[in-house]
Design an enzyme around this catalytic site. Structure first.
Site, PDB file in Angstrom:
ATOM      1  N   SER A  64      50.505  45.819  30.843  1.00 19.67           N
ATOM      2  CA  SER A  64      49.266  46.473  31.269  1.00 19.67           C
ATOM      3  C   SER A  64      48.334  45.427  31.872  1.00 19.67           C
ATOM      4  CB  SER A  64      48.611  47.180  30.082  1.00 19.67           C
ATOM      5  OG  SER A  64      47.564  48.016  30.528  1.00 19.67           O
ATOM      6  N   ASN A  65      47.070  45.736  32.029  1.00 16.66           N
ATOM      7  CA  ASN A  65      46.122  44.768  32.581  1.00 16.66           C
ATOM      8  C   ASN A  65      44.751  44.958  31.933  1.00 16.66           C
ATOM      9  OD1 ASN A  65      44.543  46.757  34.179  1.00 16.66           O
ATOM     10  ND2 ASN A  65      46.519  47.018  35.196  1.00 16.66           N
ATOM     11  N   ASN A  66      43.791  44.160  32.379  1.00 13.35           N
ATOM     12  CA  ASN A  66      42.483  44.087  31.714  1.00 13.35           C
ATOM     13  C   ASN A  66      41.465  45.112  32.169  1.00 13.35           C
ATOM     14  OD1 ASN A  66      42.597  42.055  29.841  1.00 13.35           O
ATOM     15  ND2 ASN A  66      42.521  40.458  31.419  1.00 13.35           N
ATOM     16  N   SER A  67      41.858  46.076  32.970  1.00 15.10           N
ATOM     17  CA  SER A  67      40.862  47.008  33.497  1.00 15.10           C
ATOM     18  C   SER A  67      40.189  47.804  32.370  1.00 15.10           C
ATOM     19  CB  SER A  67      41.544  47.971  34.474  1.00 15.10           C
ATOM     20  OG  SER A  67      40.652  49.006  34.808  1.00 15.10           O
ATOM     21  N   ALA A  78      43.450  50.399  38.080  1.00 14.69           N
ATOM     22  CA  ALA A  78      44.290  49.209  38.290  1.00 14.69           C
ATOM     23  C   ALA A  78      45.703  49.609  37.875  1.00 14.69           C
ATOM     24  CB  ALA A  78      43.772  48.060  37.448  1.00 14.69           C
TER      25      ALA A  78
END
Ligand code: CTP
Length: 398
Positions: free
Chosen positions: A208-211, A276
């Site tokens: 996943s990512n930091n959004s 994102a």
């Protein structure tokens, strides 16, 4: 015209909506008003006087006298000082007292002695609001020239749904300014994506990512504030705080986000893809936890569907599609490529190199480029303000 340059007394009563008075003070001060806050004793159970005195830069008053300094808080003087008395949130109890001339606390004493204009923003549970006595009291106040702001309909602290929510601070300030609410998007449907996606590797791990989703939710809210009928497709962990009227659909993976977007896009006049989205997903999802076997793990990833590009290829004449570009280098050049390749009408470029811009922050610094060749660079602003800039820009493309 209120509130800029005016002296305003904000009366805060005991209601869960009292937490919104911090934002109300901030907005009033920002619009140029001088604000003094009076709290009832019950209000202090919901928000501290320190918060409101810090924001208003004035001591918060609740009592007729200050026992620390042995001084008298002059309610008559205060009532004469103000250009406007706003009571928000106004509880059923305070409204009843105001309607019947009772003055058993500092706030109601100031109300009775005030010569300025007065408005109240009621906040209470559905049944309390609907009770004939409350309705009668509100009518009585109106007959005395008091303006009633709201309440709005929506989910209430009790869990019930209906009239009773305090009108949002921004709208209260707008209504004091006499500004008419911008309802230019009534009749429009909008689709917004926000937050990250999560691609499962096995039952316990994912990519996943930091959004945080803050930018997307701010855009969805701005569209809803202007009257649009908004569907928000939100990834896992995307912040809450969306406008009551928004239809929020929570998804997990890029594939799920794609499916929901394709389903809603045909009816959407405005589409903003602020999510994102993961570019890659594991080729196969293992249904049992992957065990540690040796010191390496090969993970085979495959591209996800580019949702913006797919939506862009389906776009009809009367639809506007806006994407984001998150770049670290050659930002403008890359953003222009995305505008072309994804057949978008505009791209909102934010750079991870800018301080205060990008993931998780409450601020962002964007440049908006569009199919007409416009390139507008905005300074660092709150994401809620950036959302206004984006929607203003979109309106020129509709
Ligand atoms: N986007 C999308 N689907 C994807 C990837 C991105 O819809 N699978 C959208 C994003 O929501 C955003 C825009 O495409 O509106 C650009 O996303 P960004 O991450 O900046 O670019 P990518 O297209 O993923 O390209 P790269 O990562 O190489 O910069």
């Amino acid at each position: 015209m209120l509130p800029g340059g005016k002296k305003i007394i904000l009366g805060v009563c005991g209601s869960i909506a009292a937490y919104k008075s911090a934002e109300l003070v901030r907005l009033l001060v920002k619009s140029g008003a001088e604000v003094k806050v009076i709290m009832t004793e019950a209000a202090k159970d919901f928000i501290t006087p320190l918060t409101l005195s810090t924001l208003s830069k004035h001591e918060v008053l609740s009592d007729f006298s200050n026992t620390d300094t042995d001084t008298w808080n002059e309610h008559v003087q205060l009532g004469l000082w103000a250009d406007h008395l706003l009571i928000a949130p106004a509880s059923a109890n305070t409204i009843a007292k105001m309607a019947h001339g009772m003055c058993d606390n500092f706030l109601t004493a100031v109300y009775l002695s005030a010569k300025c204009s007065v408005s109240v923003a009621p906040a209470m549970d559905l049944d309390m609001y609907q009770h004939p006595s409350t309705q009668q009291n509100l009518s009585t106040l109106q007959s005395y020239g008091v303006s009633i702001i709201g309440p709005d309909s929506g989910e209430l602290a009790s869990g019930l749904n209906g009239m009773g929510r305090m009108t949002e601070p921004e709208e209260i300030v707008q209504s004091l300014s006499g500004k008419k609410k911008d309802q230019s998007l009534v009749g429009y449907k909008a689709l917004v994506t926000a937050g990250p996606t999560r691609e499962a590797i096995d039952p316990v791990r994912f990519l996943s990512n930091n959004s945080s989703g803050k930018m997307g939710v701010a855009i969805a809210n701005e569209l809803a504030n202007r009257g649009a009928d908004v569907t928000l497709v939100a990834g896992p962990g995307c912040v809450n705080g969306q406008h009551n009227s928004i239809n929020r659909i929570n998804i997990v993976s890029a594939a799920e986000m794609h499916k929901v977007c394709v389903e809603h896009f045909p009816n959407s006049n405005i589409t903003v893809m602020a999510a994102a989205v993961a570019d890659f997903t594991p080729q196969t999802v293992v249904d049992k936890k992957i065990k540690k076997n040796g010191s390496e793990l090969d993970l085979h990833l495959t591209s996800t569907k580019d949702i913006l590009a797919d939506i862009g290829s389906r776009k009809r004449e009367n639809q506007v599609v806006v994407g984001f570009a998150m770049e670290t280098d050659n930002a403008l050049e890359n953003a222009k490529k995305k505008l072309q390749n994804k057949n978008a009408d505009a791209i909102v470029l934010n750079s991870l190199n800018e301080k205060g811009a990008g993931f998780k922050t409450d601020t962002n610094k964007v440049t908006i480029i569009d199919r007409k060749g416009n390139e507008v660079e905005h300074p660092l602003k709150l994401k809620t303000e950036v959302a206004q800039d984006i929607i203003d820009h979109i309106l020129n493309l509709l």
